[in-house]
Design a protein around this motif. Structure first.
Motif, PDB file in Angstrom:
ATOM      1  N   UNK A 164      48.412 -80.488  85.841  1.00 21.42           N
ATOM      2  CA  UNK A 164      48.037 -79.888  87.336  1.00 21.42           C
ATOM      3  C   UNK A 164      47.415 -78.533  87.399  1.00 21.42           C
ATOM      4  N   UNK A 165      47.441 -78.081  86.123  1.00 22.09           N
ATOM      5  CA  UNK A 165      46.962 -76.733  86.215  1.00 22.09           C
ATOM      6  C   UNK A 165      45.351 -76.630  85.788  1.00 22.09           C
ATOM      7  N   UNK A 166      44.603 -77.812  85.523  1.00 24.10           N
ATOM      8  CA  UNK A 166      43.503 -78.019  84.901  1.00 24.10           C
ATOM      9  C   UNK A 166      42.847 -79.299  85.453  1.00 24.10           C
ATOM     10  N   UNK A 167      41.782 -79.912  84.967  1.00 24.12           N
ATOM     11  CA  UNK A 167      41.213 -81.073  85.240  1.00 24.12           C
ATOM     12  C   UNK A 167      41.231 -81.930  84.150  1.00 24.12           C
ATOM     13  N   UNK A 168      41.901 -83.000  84.460  1.00 21.57           N
ATOM     14  CA  UNK A 168      42.385 -83.858  83.230  1.00 21.57           C
ATOM     15  C   UNK A 168      41.050 -84.810  82.889  1.00 21.57           C
ATOM     16  N   UNK A 169      40.155 -84.250  81.761  1.00 30.32           N
ATOM     17  CA  UNK A 169      39.193 -85.060  81.502  1.00 30.32           C
ATOM     18  C   UNK A 169      39.134 -86.206  80.794  1.00 30.32           C
ATOM     19  N   UNK A 170      40.256 -86.561  80.136  1.00 34.22           N
ATOM     20  CA  UNK A 170      40.448 -87.766  79.533  1.00 34.22           C
ATOM     21  C   UNK A 170      40.754 -88.957  80.711  1.00 34.22           C
ATOM     22  N   UNK A 171      41.658 -88.610  81.559  1.00 33.69           N
ATOM     23  CA  UNK A 171      41.809 -89.343  82.623  1.00 33.69           C
ATOM     24  C   UNK A 171      40.514 -89.763  83.546  1.00 33.69           C
ATOM     25  N   UNK A 172      39.864 -88.523  83.807  1.00 39.11           N
ATOM     26  CA  UNK A 172      38.413 -88.747  84.531  1.00 39.11           C
ATOM     27  C   UNK A 172      37.602 -89.986  83.660  1.00 39.11           C
ATOM     28  N   UNK A 173      37.646 -89.779  82.320  1.00 41.46           N
ATOM     29  CA  UNK A 173      36.903 -90.949  81.708  1.00 41.46           C
ATOM     30  C   UNK A 173      37.368 -92.065  81.994  1.00 41.46           C
ATOM     31  N   UNK A 174      38.636 -92.398  81.793  1.00 44.42           N
ATOM     32  CA  UNK A 174      39.192 -93.621  82.096  1.00 44.42           C
ATOM     33  C   UNK A 174      39.253 -94.037  83.403  1.00 44.42           C
ATOM     34  N   UNK A 175      38.943 -93.220  84.454  1.00 42.50           N
ATOM     35  CA  UNK A 175      38.803 -93.656  85.928  1.00 42.50           C
ATOM     36  C   UNK A 175      37.600 -94.179  86.010  1.00 42.50           C
ATOM     37  N   UNK A 176      36.365 -93.623  85.208  1.00 44.12           N
ATOM     38  CA  UNK A 176      34.957 -94.265  85.160  1.00 44.12           C
ATOM     39  C   UNK A 176      34.790 -95.248  84.401  1.00 44.12           C
ATOM     40  N   UNK A 177      35.653 -95.432  83.453  1.00 42.45           N
ATOM     41  CA  UNK A 177      35.297 -96.594  82.338  1.00 42.45           C
ATOM     42  C   UNK A 177      35.869 -97.833  83.333  1.00 42.45           C
ATOM     43  N   UNK A 178      36.985 -97.772  83.947  1.00 44.49           N
ATOM     44  CA  UNK A 178      37.648 -98.772  84.652  1.00 44.49           C
ATOM     45  C   UNK A 178      36.836 -99.191  86.228  1.00 44.49           C
ATOM     46  N   UNK A 179      36.596 -97.803  86.641  1.00 47.25           N
ATOM     47  CA  UNK A 179      36.067 -97.947  88.140  1.00 47.25           C
ATOM     48  C   UNK A 179      34.805 -98.423  88.319  1.00 47.25           C
ATOM     49  N   UNK A 180      33.838 -97.772  87.586  1.00 49.38           N
ATOM     50  CA  UNK A 180      32.534 -98.037  87.738  1.00 49.38           C
ATOM     51  C   UNK A 180      31.971 -99.397  87.738  1.00 49.38           C
TER      52      UNK A 180
END
Length: 463
Positions: A276-292
C-alpha cells in the motif's frame, strides 16, 4: 511421368566445406551429381519413397527418384526443360538447404542465383541493400503486361534436427520455413521461362531477402522501384498441412498483420509486506496480461481474427521485494487491414486505462510489422487457372486464413496479386510444422511449384 536421377546438394561446396559460388564449374558439378547416384524424395518424416518407386536408405545407391507430378501437361517447351533439368532443380534446392543464410546476410545465396540466371543469358540486378535480386525475362511492348513472381531467400536462426544427408551445415541456421524451396521454384520458373520460344509480355522474378524479420525485405524491393511497372504479382509458400500435389488458394486475407508489443513498467519498488506504500508493479503486469486481451475482444470485431498473445514477462528477483521495473512482450495479429490501422492508438488507450488506477509508470512500444496478405479475386482466378493448367484440376485446394505474418502483404499494398500455399507433405507420418527444427518437405513439390508459377505467369500475360 518424368523421373529424376541424381545424388544431392553438392554443387557449390568447396573442399573446406564452405560455399564458393563464383569458382564452381556448375555444369561439371551437376554432371558429377547425376553420375554419382540417385536423388530421393524427402517427405515430412525424412526420406520417403515417391509414387511408383522403391528405395532403401539415402545414399545407398538404391534405385529411387523424385517424380514430376505434372509431367506431360505442357506447354511442350516446359516439359522439355523440366525433363532435361529436373535433376538440377533438386540439386539446387539441396545446396541452398545445406548452406542457409540469415536475413540480410544472404550473400552466397544471392551469388548462387545470379550465376545461374546469368549463365542462362539473363541480367539479374542486385538490390541496393546488397542481397536479393530482381531479374526480367522477356519484354513488355506497348499494350503488354509485366507479371512478377516472388520468392524469399532467407533462413531462420534454428538448428536443424532432420538428419537428412543435405541438412544445414551452418550451426544455428536452417531453412525451417521452406524458403529454400520457394527460391528453387522461382529459379526453375525463371530458367524455364527463359527457354520459352516467346513470351506475351515480361516476367519479373523477385528474389527477396529478409522476409523473416519485421517489417520485411519486401520494403527493400519496393524502395528499389522493382514493382513500379508491374501489373500483378504472385507467390507461393510451403504448407505442410497440404499434401504434395495440392496448392491452396483463397480470395481475401490469407495471412494476418503481425505487430510486436513491448510494455515497460516502472515503480518506486518496496517490501511485499507494505504494497500500500508503493505501486505494485507485478500486480500491474498481471492486470495488463489478463485485461488487455479481454478489452480488445470487446472493442474489436471478432470477425477480424484479432489475437493478442503474450510471449515473455520479466520482473523482479526476490520473493519479498516489489520490483522497480518490469517488461512484457507479445504479438498482436489481425486479419483485417482497416483494423490493423486502428490498433496502435486503441492499444495505447486501453493500457493507459488499465494502469492509471495502479500508480505505475509505463512506456509502450508498438512496432507495426507487416500488413495482412489480401488476395484479390481476379488475381486468384488467374492463379487457380495456372495451377489447373500446370498440375491439373485435382491440385486445386482451398485454404484458411492464417494468423501468421508474411511481408508479401506489402506488395499487395501497391499492385494486385495473389499468394498461395504449396503442399509439401508426403502423406507419410505426422505433419511437422514450419519454424521447427524437424521441418522437411517432399521434393516433388518443387515441380508442382514451377509448373504452377510458369503457367500462372503465361495466363496472366495473355489476359
Amino acid at each position: 511421368m518424368t523421373v529424376v536421377d541424381s545424388r544431392g546438394p553438392d554443387p557449390g561446396q568447396s573442399p573446406n566445406g564452405s560455399s564458393a559460388v563464383e569458382d564452381v564449374d556448375w555444369e561439371a558439378a551437376e554432371r558429377s551429381a547425376v553420375a554419382q547416384g540417385t536423388l530421393v524424395a524427402a517427405g515430412a518424416d525424412g526420406p520417403s519413397a515417391p509414387i511408383g518407386s522403391t528405395m532403401s536408405s539415402v545414399g545407398s545407391g538404391a534405385e529411387s527418384a523424385v517424380v514430376d507430378l505434372g509431367a506431360g501437361r505442357g506447354p511442350s517447351w516446359l516439359d522439355a526443360w523440366l525433363d532435361a533439368n529436373a535433376h538440377r532443380v533438386v540439386a539446387w534446392r539441396r545446396h541452398i538447404h545445406a548452406y542457409p543464410e540469415l536475413s540480410r546476410a544472404e550473400h552466397e545465396t544471392t551469388a548462387f542465383l545470379a550465376e545461374r540466371l546469368t549463365r542462362a543469358g539473363l541480367r539479374p540486378r542486385m538490390l541496393p541493400v546488397g542481397t536479393g535480386l530482381v531479374c526480367d525475362i522477356g519484354e513488355a511492348r506497348p499494350g503488354q503486361r509485366t507479371v512478377a513472381l516472388r520468392a524469399d531467400i532467407d533462413a531462420l536462426p534454428l538448428s536443424e534436427t532432420t538428419g537428412l544427408p543435405y541438412a544445414s551445415t551452418v550451426d544455428g541456421v536452417a531453412h525451417a520455413c521452406g524458403h529454400d524451396a520457394h527460391t528453387t521454384v522461382a529459379l526453375g520458373a525463371a530458367l524455364a521461362l527463359a527457354a520459352a520460344p516467346s513470351l506475351p509480355g515480361r516476367v519479373r522474378m523477385v528474389f527477396q531477402p529478409a522476409e523473416e524479420v519485421m517489417p520485411g525485405g519486401a520494403l527493400d524491393v519496393l524502395a528499389a522501384g522493382a514493382l513500379d511497372d508491374v501489373d500483378r504479382i504472385f507467390g507461393l509458400h510451403c504448407d505442410p498441412r497440404l499434401l504434395v500435389g495440392q496448392v491452396g488458394t483463397r480470395v481475401g486475407a490469407i495471412t494476418s498483420a503481425a505487430d510486436l508489443l513491448e510494455l515497460r513498467l516502472t515503480s518506486p519498488g518496496g517490501h511485499t509486506s507494505r504494497p500500500h506504500l508503493t505501486a505494485d508493479l507485478v500486480h500491474a503486469l498481471g492486470t495488463v496480461i489478463t485485461g488487455l486481451p479481454t478489452l480488445l475482444s470487446r472493442r474489436v470485431d471478432p470477425r477480424t481474427g484479432t489475437v493478442l498473445t503474450w510471449g515473455a514477462v520479466h520482473a523482479g528477483e526476490a520473493p519479498n521485494a516489489i520490483p522497480q521495473d518490469g517488461v512484457l512482450t507479445g504479438t498482436l495479429r489481425t486479419g483485417d487491414r482497416d483494423t490493423w490501422a486502428k490498433l496502435e492508438p486503441l492499444v495505447h488507450e486501453l493500457v493507459h486505462n488499465l494502469l492509471s488506477p495502479l500508480g505505475v509508470g509505463f512506456d509502450l512500444q508498438h512496432r507495426r510489422g507487416v500488413p495482412p496478405v489480401v488476395n484479390d479475386a481476379e488475381s486468384t482466378e488467374l492463379l487457380r487457372a495456372g495451377i489447373a493448367a500446370g498440375v491439373g484440376e485435382d491440385a486445386l485446394a482451398s485454404t484458411s486464413q492464417s494468423s501468421g505474418g508474411e511481408d508479401f502483404g506489402w506488395y499487395l499494398e501497391h499492385v494486385p496479386g495473389s499468394f498461395a500455399r504449396l503442399g509439401v507433405h508426403s502423406g507419410v507420418g505426422r505433419v511437422k510444422d514450419l519454424h521447427q527444427p524437424t521441418f522437411a518437405l517432399d521434393e516433388r513439390a518443387l515441380f508442382v511449384g514451377i509448373r504452377a508459377m510458369v503457367n500462372t505467369a503465361l495466363i496472366s500475360l495473355g489476359r
